[in-house]
Write an enzyme that holds these catalytic residues in place. Structure first.
Site, mmCIF file in Angstrom:
data_model
loop_
_atom_site.group_PDB
_atom_site.id
_atom_site.type_symbol
_atom_site.label_atom_id
_atom_site.label_comp_id
_atom_site.label_asym_id
_atom_site.label_seq_id
_atom_site.Cartn_x
_atom_site.Cartn_y
_atom_site.Cartn_z
ATOM 1 N N ARG A 10 36.679 -34.892 2.391
ATOM 2 C CA ARG A 10 37.298 -33.569 2.233
ATOM 3 C C ARG A 10 38.193 -33.664 1.017
ATOM 4 N NH1 ARG A 10 38.801 -28.985 5.561
ATOM 5 N NH2 ARG A 10 40.897 -28.236 5.076
ATOM 6 N N HIS A 29 31.739 -25.322 1.437
ATOM 7 C CA HIS A 29 32.247 -25.622 2.778
ATOM 8 C C HIS A 29 31.076 -25.546 3.773
ATOM 9 C CE1 HIS A 29 35.046 -26.465 5.792
ATOM 10 N NE2 HIS A 29 35.902 -25.470 5.672
ATOM 11 N N GLN A 69 31.602 -25.617 7.804
ATOM 12 C CA GLN A 69 32.171 -24.386 8.346
ATOM 13 C C GLN A 69 31.128 -23.284 8.436
ATOM 14 O OE1 GLN A 69 35.449 -23.565 9.564
ATOM 15 N NE2 GLN A 69 34.131 -21.890 10.258
ATOM 16 N N ASP A 103 38.981 -14.833 4.716
ATOM 17 C CA ASP A 103 39.658 -16.124 4.620
ATOM 18 C C ASP A 103 40.994 -15.888 3.931
ATOM 19 O OD1 ASP A 103 40.167 -18.837 4.760
ATOM 20 O OD2 ASP A 103 38.746 -19.406 3.194
ATOM 21 N N CYS A 126 37.688 -18.629 9.216
ATOM 22 C CA CYS A 126 37.561 -20.086 9.347
ATOM 23 C C CYS A 126 38.869 -20.769 9.733
ATOM 24 C CB CYS A 126 36.989 -20.682 8.065
ATOM 25 S SG CYS A 126 38.046 -20.520 6.623
ATOM 26 N N ARG A 143 32.649 -25.863 15.087
ATOM 27 C CA ARG A 143 32.700 -26.934 14.092
ATOM 28 C C ARG A 143 32.319 -28.262 14.739
ATOM 29 N NH1 ARG A 143 36.034 -26.627 9.585
ATOM 30 N NH2 ARG A 143 35.289 -28.756 9.194
#
Length: 310
Positions: free
Chosen positions: A104, A131, A134, A226, A266, A294
């Site tokens: 990450r 991503h 996600q 987001d 998310c 997830r």
């Protein structure tokens, strides 16, 4: 699943994405019913974090435990990468200890360099550009709620960053229409749009790009947003709040969507910025199911990439 790594959804076919979704549903069922599934017994996943995390770290750690394996947390400030070791050298070393790596970080190039140098699977846990984990969770949540992909319209409202980039590809790959509304100057990068247009050619879905939130959300089955300010953009926070204020997901904007439209986020959410508290709480069951998912999609990815048959 033929891929060695999960760096971007662009690398996966429609069939591979659907395989992951199907396996995610199986693993979720087994988890809910206490059915042991130690498909990665004796396997070890290294997790490199250059960006802070709640969901990514916990879901991968718990996922490896439930699969019978072990997850090793590697804070980038604690390993030699922080002292200038080349990421490809880190990858070569870790490949001799581990069975897979999740990273990450900020730069997509780091993920790609790590994958090029390493002989073990590399999973993109998040970059500024992509991503994938996600968005796989988002797709699972949509399927659970709508029972299909084909014929649905997904709308994203906000910054044309990693979530928008990956949703654009993922939704088109599974034949959903995708519309995106961003302020001028905050659109998705042209190279992402070009990649999405190529996917669109083979998709039953269509891509709509606009600066109008109302146009994007019109008749949408799913509305996604987001945060307006991502990690690394904190100095721009006040400017972004002013620029994005008309892109808030609120009751008025949702009136353009279908009456039974889902709302996804998310997380973490900055309530009463990108989404009102009213809309967030009205759709909190979907949002927190998305967050739980997830765990299940990442377990499916881990099994596909690190299982005995791979």
């Amino acid at each position: 699943m033929k891929a060695k790594d999960l760096l971007t959804l662009k690398d996966l076919s429609k069939e591979e994405i659907l395989e992951i979704i199907d396996l995610s549903e199986q693993l979720k069922y087994e988890t809910k019913h206490g059915i042991e599934h130690h498909y990665l017994k004796g396997k070890t996943l290294g997790m490199i974090f250059r960006k802070h995390s709640t969901r990514t770290r916990v879901s991968f750690e718990v996922g490896m435990y439930q699969l019978g394996g072990f997850a090793l947390f590697l804070n980038s400030s604690d390993i030699q990468m922080s002292r200038g070791e080349a990421i490809e050298d880190t990858g070569r070393v870790l490949a001799r200890y581990l069975d897979g790596i999740m990273i990450r970080t900020f730069d997509q190039r780091e993920v790609e360099e790590l994958a090029a140098a390493s002989r073990i699977p590399i999973i993109n846990g998040l970059t500024d550009e992509e991503h994938p984990c996600q968005v796989l969770a988002d797709l699972l949540t949509i399927k659970e709620n709508k029972r299909k992909f084909k014929g649905l319209k997904v709308a994203f409202v906000g910054d044309g960053h990693n979530m928008a980039n990956t949703l654009m590809i993922g939704c088109l790959k599974v034949d959903m229409d995708f519309s995106i509304a961003t302020p001028k100057g905050y659109e998705t990068k042209e190279k992402i749009i070009e990649a999405a247009r190529l996917v669109e050619k083979d998709s039953l879905g269509t891509l709509t790009i606009t600066n109008s939130p109302e146009e994007a959300v019109k008749d949408a089955d799913v509305v996604i947003t987001d945060v307006w300010t991502s990690m690394g953009q904190e100095t721009e926070k006040n400017l972004r709040k002013e620029i994005f204020k008309s892109y808030q997901v609120n009751k008025q904007l949702m009136s353009f969507a279908k009456i039974d439209a889902m709302v996804l986020h998310c997380l973490p959410a900055h309530k009463d910025e990108e989404i009102t508290t009213e809309i967030f709480e009205e759709h909190q069951e979907e949002i927190f199911e998305e967050s739980e998912n997830r765990l299940h999609v990442q377990k499916a990815v881990l099994v596909k990439l690190m299982g005995k048959n791979n």
